[in-house]
Design a protein around this motif. Structure first.
Motif, mmCIF file in Angstrom:
data_model
loop_
_atom_site.group_PDB
_atom_site.id
_atom_site.type_symbol
_atom_site.label_atom_id
_atom_site.label_comp_id
_atom_site.label_asym_id
_atom_site.label_seq_id
_atom_site.Cartn_x
_atom_site.Cartn_y
_atom_site.Cartn_z
ATOM 1 N N THR A 1 -19.097 19.822 -18.995
ATOM 2 C CA THR A 1 -17.757 20.442 -19.101
ATOM 3 C C THR A 1 -17.762 21.559 -18.087
ATOM 4 N N THR A 2 -18.760 22.419 -18.335
ATOM 5 C CA THR A 2 -18.631 23.674 -17.489
ATOM 6 C C THR A 2 -19.383 23.451 -16.200
ATOM 7 N N LYS A 3 -20.019 22.308 -15.772
ATOM 8 C CA LYS A 3 -20.709 22.245 -14.527
ATOM 9 C C LYS A 3 -21.751 23.008 -14.223
ATOM 10 N N HIS A 4 -22.248 23.360 -15.456
ATOM 11 C CA HIS A 4 -23.585 24.462 -15.541
ATOM 12 C C HIS A 4 -24.810 23.666 -15.282
ATOM 13 N N LEU A 5 -25.654 24.288 -14.318
ATOM 14 C CA LEU A 5 -27.088 23.615 -14.531
ATOM 15 C C LEU A 5 -27.977 24.917 -14.542
ATOM 16 N N ASN A 6 -28.859 24.465 -15.895
ATOM 17 C CA ASN A 6 -29.571 25.594 -16.227
ATOM 18 C C ASN A 6 -31.165 24.964 -16.052
ATOM 19 N N GLU A 7 -32.026 25.818 -15.527
ATOM 20 C CA GLU A 7 -33.390 25.291 -15.266
ATOM 21 C C GLU A 7 -34.099 25.880 -16.658
ATOM 22 N N ILE A 8 -34.811 25.068 -17.200
ATOM 23 C CA ILE A 8 -35.419 25.413 -18.637
ATOM 24 C C ILE A 8 -37.031 25.537 -18.497
ATOM 25 N N ALA A 9 -37.837 24.785 -17.751
ATOM 26 C CA ALA A 9 -39.028 24.750 -17.843
ATOM 27 C C ALA A 9 -39.544 23.962 -16.502
ATOM 28 N N LEU A 10 -40.940 24.350 -16.212
ATOM 29 C CA LEU A 10 -41.656 23.815 -15.402
ATOM 30 C C LEU A 10 -42.823 22.747 -15.908
ATOM 31 N N VAL A 11 -43.024 21.831 -15.041
ATOM 32 C CA VAL A 11 -43.827 20.823 -15.575
ATOM 33 C C VAL A 11 -45.486 21.289 -15.564
ATOM 34 N N ARG A 12 -45.535 22.029 -14.654
ATOM 35 C CA ARG A 12 -46.922 22.482 -14.258
ATOM 36 C C ARG A 12 -46.847 23.977 -13.652
ATOM 37 N N PRO A 13 -46.530 25.025 -14.518
ATOM 38 C CA PRO A 13 -46.149 26.343 -14.058
ATOM 39 C C PRO A 13 -47.356 26.874 -13.378
ATOM 40 N N GLN A 14 -48.826 26.564 -13.696
ATOM 41 C CA GLN A 14 -49.782 27.107 -12.740
ATOM 42 C C GLN A 14 -49.858 26.723 -11.376
ATOM 43 N N LEU A 15 -49.162 25.727 -10.926
ATOM 44 C CA LEU A 15 -49.177 25.337 -9.760
ATOM 45 C C LEU A 15 -47.700 25.992 -9.066
ATOM 46 N N GLU A 16 -46.868 26.829 -9.462
ATOM 47 C CA GLU A 16 -46.003 27.234 -8.887
ATOM 48 C C GLU A 16 -45.973 27.877 -7.699
ATOM 49 N N ASN A 17 -46.991 28.584 -7.330
ATOM 50 C CA ASN A 17 -47.261 29.323 -5.891
ATOM 51 C C ASN A 17 -48.528 28.723 -5.281
ATOM 52 N N VAL A 18 -48.881 27.557 -5.480
ATOM 53 C CA VAL A 18 -49.962 26.887 -5.008
ATOM 54 C C VAL A 18 -49.577 26.088 -3.936
ATOM 55 N N PRO A 19 -49.753 26.107 -2.527
ATOM 56 C CA PRO A 19 -49.280 25.326 -1.408
ATOM 57 C C PRO A 19 -50.057 23.891 -1.906
ATOM 58 N N LEU A 20 -48.837 22.785 -1.904
ATOM 59 C CA LEU A 20 -49.375 21.654 -2.197
ATOM 60 C C LEU A 20 -49.073 20.753 -0.712
ATOM 61 N N SER A 21 -49.254 19.449 -0.643
ATOM 62 C CA SER A 21 -49.577 18.565 0.641
ATOM 63 C C SER A 21 -48.347 17.510 0.269
ATOM 64 N N GLU A 22 -47.786 17.143 1.566
ATOM 65 C CA GLU A 22 -46.924 16.101 1.677
ATOM 66 C C GLU A 22 -47.588 14.776 1.483
ATOM 67 N N MET A 23 -46.944 13.878 0.920
ATOM 68 C CA MET A 23 -47.361 12.617 0.658
ATOM 69 C C MET A 23 -46.559 11.654 1.682
ATOM 70 N N THR A 24 -47.219 11.111 2.490
ATOM 71 C CA THR A 24 -46.579 10.336 3.681
ATOM 72 C C THR A 24 -46.733 8.864 3.511
ATOM 73 N N PRO A 25 -45.758 7.983 3.550
ATOM 74 C CA PRO A 25 -45.846 6.537 3.213
ATOM 75 C C PRO A 25 -46.350 6.069 4.861
ATOM 76 N N VAL A 26 -47.494 5.210 4.804
ATOM 77 C CA VAL A 26 -47.766 4.767 6.145
ATOM 78 C C VAL A 26 -48.210 3.262 5.709
ATOM 79 N N SER A 27 -49.003 2.516 6.928
ATOM 80 C CA SER A 27 -49.317 1.271 6.740
ATOM 81 C C SER A 27 -50.293 1.001 7.547
ATOM 82 N N PHE A 28 -51.278 0.089 7.456
ATOM 83 C CA PHE A 28 -52.231 -0.199 8.250
ATOM 84 C C PHE A 28 -52.555 -1.822 8.048
#
Length: 675
Positions: A400-427
């Motif tokens: 109705t209001t078009k408002h989007l509210n972020e309410i929680a993080l699934v893993r807050p302890q990783l919020e500022n931890v550098p994470l890696s890209e997961m790339t599809p490949v084939s061999f």
């Protein structure tokens, strides 16, 4: 290889009273303790369980309930205002010692229904699983078990399974339709013993436990599907053969509108063709089904008016339809999931198709948009968004209001931890087949000459998905390249890829896993002397068996809850009524002898470390102990770490962190990795 509770009625366990969930462990208590702090290392941070395990919105859209994990095995049921106007409060907690809370949802605006599962020992050594449903007020009061089993009567078989909610109704009265297991009782000189046997359907008041019969108990019934409006339209039956063993043949029956007569709908065997009903569409009086046609699972809609008119709803030319996406109190089908490179969701509902596209633009970097729950009128939505480098976060969207509210993080302890890209490949496999896979490199930018891990998935009837994976990300964070091969024997890629299955076709499956390691070396990604293999469940089996096939390739092996002997795996289901079906699935003869790593310990060259929980019902802890004994007897380097009281998933943040820390240390020491 999960032994499903509705298929595991154990006639040989006669006389055992029903397992009752300990209410003392589920009483209202304090919120889970915080695990934040500067002293936490990478293993603590990545090993921690999710801060939010599932979430559901109340029918009026004003509240959200979710499970919150502590740093060990404990879980709390939390209730929060969906607009963030008040702090979350605890409705119920479980310490996880006897049972684990799995999910909660709303019976009405003040009443929650939660599921817990656990295991108990029978006759000292037989581990038997159980499932319980209970209702509790969102204020933590008036907790009640939703079981219809007696806690005092002598029952003729074990009451493992309470039932399932098959219809959440409108969400205004706290009443819902439950498929409930009825266990007959022994007659001890009275006429009061219950004689009903099998799965039936009751209309249950979650406030008072008052119940009325909707479908009589049926000993062959294993599933019911309603229309979302309180009427049961389909039943699934699996008949038993000699000795009470299940046949493996599943028959579906349906009812026309207004009729009480069951009519034949479809018949199928495990992994075979045949319509598999998923969800009734009340508006069109039809049922959505998956069916394996032309070697792939496709989605169909079948009329329930007696005509059996069948329309193709969606297919992908290369991969299977994995599952469907449902939303709302009536579990209305709005889309389907397919096993594409990045786990696509295809929306059929025009509104949600448009909304998903808009949200993807509004949330850059979070392409995995999932509609999790909604208010009864669907004016408010609970959704999650994530990616390979974002573990996910929850939002409330008000249409109705078009408002989007972020309410929680699934893993807050990783919020500022550098994470890696997961790339599809084939061999390329040794027979020339191109094998899809996912490659994750360390976040430091180094791409060549790395310590590397091949990480086959569990199942084997499963496949990896693009997105955040705590195990993969931990090892990437520690400097390893990680390759996840979608070896043949995996699901999602059609019959030609599945073959018989990952056990009967283990030579091809393990061959692909071995070829994944050779590819990492040939591409210069892996340093040849620093290539390891890590797997969980069937992945642990693949990690061990790959060293039987090619003993010189991997320099270290980590196997978590692994299958180690195929005969031993079959024997684990001996007292279950699906024993014959499971034995046939695994195979016999040379398949078992040649395909059991515990029987070929003499071939191992790489050191082995294994981890296993003592309450594992999927793969018994005895399998890791057997493998360890065989390796040591053959003069090989082996160690097994046993976690008391934990199941197949090792659901303890503390123990997962311990496992990660030990595994990384083992790999570094074995392969002489500095840092």
């Amino acid at each position: 290889m999960t032994k499903t509770m509705n298929a595991c009625r154990q006639a040989l366990l006669a006389g055992i009273a029903g397992c009752v969930l300990a209410t003392a462990a589920l009483a209202a208590d304090k919120a889970p303790p915080s695990t934040s702090g500067a002293t936490r290392d990478a293993a603590d941070i990545f090993g921690a369980r999710e801060a939010i395990i599932g979430a559901a919105m109340s029918p009026d859209g004003s509240k959200v309930a979710y499970l919150a994990a502590d740093h060990t095995t404990g879980t709390a049921v939390m209730v929060a205002a969906s607009d963030g106007s008040s702090a979350p409060h605890v409705a119920m907690t479980s310490d996880g010692a006897e049972s684990i809370l799995r999910w909660c949802d709303w019976a009405d605006n003040t009443r929650l229904v939660c599921e817990a599962t656990g295991a108990t020992s029978y006759m000292g050594n037989q581990l038997v699983g159980f499932q319980r449903l209970m209702a509790v007020g969102d204020d933590g009061k008036n907790a009640k078990l939703l079981s219809n089993q007696s806690s005092t009567a002598i029952q003729v078989r074990l009451a493992q399974y309470d039932g399932d909610v098959i219809d959440w109704m409108e969400g205004t009265t706290g009443k819902l339709l439950m498929a409930r297991d009825h266990v007959p009782e022994m007659d001890i000189g009275t006429k009061l013993a219950k004689t009903a046997d099998g799965l039936g359907v009751d209309l249950v008041d979650t406030h008072t436990l008052a119940a009325s019969k909707v479908e009589q108990p049926d000993p062959d019934a294993v599933n019911y599907i309603s229309d979302g409006k309180g009427t049961v339209r389909l039943v699934e039956r699996e008949a038993s053969g000699s000795g009470g063993q299940l046949s493996g043949v599943h028959q579906w029956f349906y009812r026309r509108p207004g009729s009480r007569q069951w009519e034949s709908f479809s018949t199928r065997t495990l992994d075979g063709p045949g319509l598999r009903p998923l969800s009734v569409d009340y508006a069109t009086d039809s049922v959505y089904c998956l069916d394996n046609r032309e070697g792939r699972d496709k989605l169909y809609r079948v009329a329930l008016d007696g005509s059996m008119k069948t329309d193709l709803v969606f297919e992908d030319p290369k991969v299977d339809v994995d599952d469907v996406v449902r939303l709302g109190r009536q579990a209305r089908l709005v889309g389907a999931r397919i096993a594409s490179e990045k786990g696509s969701v295809v929306y059929f509902d025009p509104e949600y198709q448009k909304l998903a596209a808009a949200l993807s633009k509004a949330l850059p970097g979070l392409p995995q948009i999932n509609f999790v729950s909604s208010s009864a009128d669907e004016s408010k939505l609970l959704l999650s968004a994530g990616s390979d480098r974002d573990p996910g976060r929850y939002f409330v969207f008000d249409k109705t209001t078009k408002h989007l509210n972020e309410i929680a993080l699934v893993r807050p302890q990783l919020e500022n931890v550098p994470l890696s890209e997961m790339t599809p490949v084939s061999f390329r496999a040794s027979d020339g087949t191109m094998i899809p896979a996912y490659l994750t490199l360390p976040p430091n930018g180094v791409k060549k000459g790395l310590p590397a891990i091949v990480m086959p998935h569990g199942g084997p009837a499963s496949h990896d998905d693009w997105g955040f994976d705590w195990l993969v990300q931990y090892f990437a964070h520690q400097g390893y390249a990680v390759l996840q091969p979608e070896f043949r024997g995996s699901t999602g890629y059609g019959d030609g890829w599945l073959l018989q299955n990952g056990f009967k076709s283990w030579r091809t499956a393990i061959g692909d896993v071995v070829d994944a390691g050779h590819w990492l070396v040939s591409q210069g990604i892996a340093a040849p002397d620093k290539l390891a293999i890590v797997g969980w469940s069937y992945g642990g089996y693949a990690a061990l068996q790959s060293n039987v096939v090619d003993p010189d390739l991997f320099k270290a092996v980590v196997a978590i809850a692994p299958v180690t002997d195929l005969d031993a795996l079959k024997q684990e289901s001996t007292f279950y009524t699906n024993h014959a079906v499971e034995s046939d699935y695994i195979g016999s003869g040379a398949t078992v002898v040649d395909g059991s790593p515990a029987r070929h310990a003499d071939r191992f060259k790489a050191p082995v470390m294994m981890f296993h929980g003592t309450r594992d019902q999927n793969v018994g802890v005895a399998e890791s102990r057997l493998m360890n004994d065989k390796l040591r007897a053959a003069g090989k380097q082996s160690e097994v770490v046993i976690y008391q009281g934990l199941d197949h998933q090792l659901p303890s943040g503390e123990m997962r962190a311990d496992m990660l820390r030990r595994a990384d240390g083992f790999l570094r020491q074995t392969m002489h990795i500095s840092g």
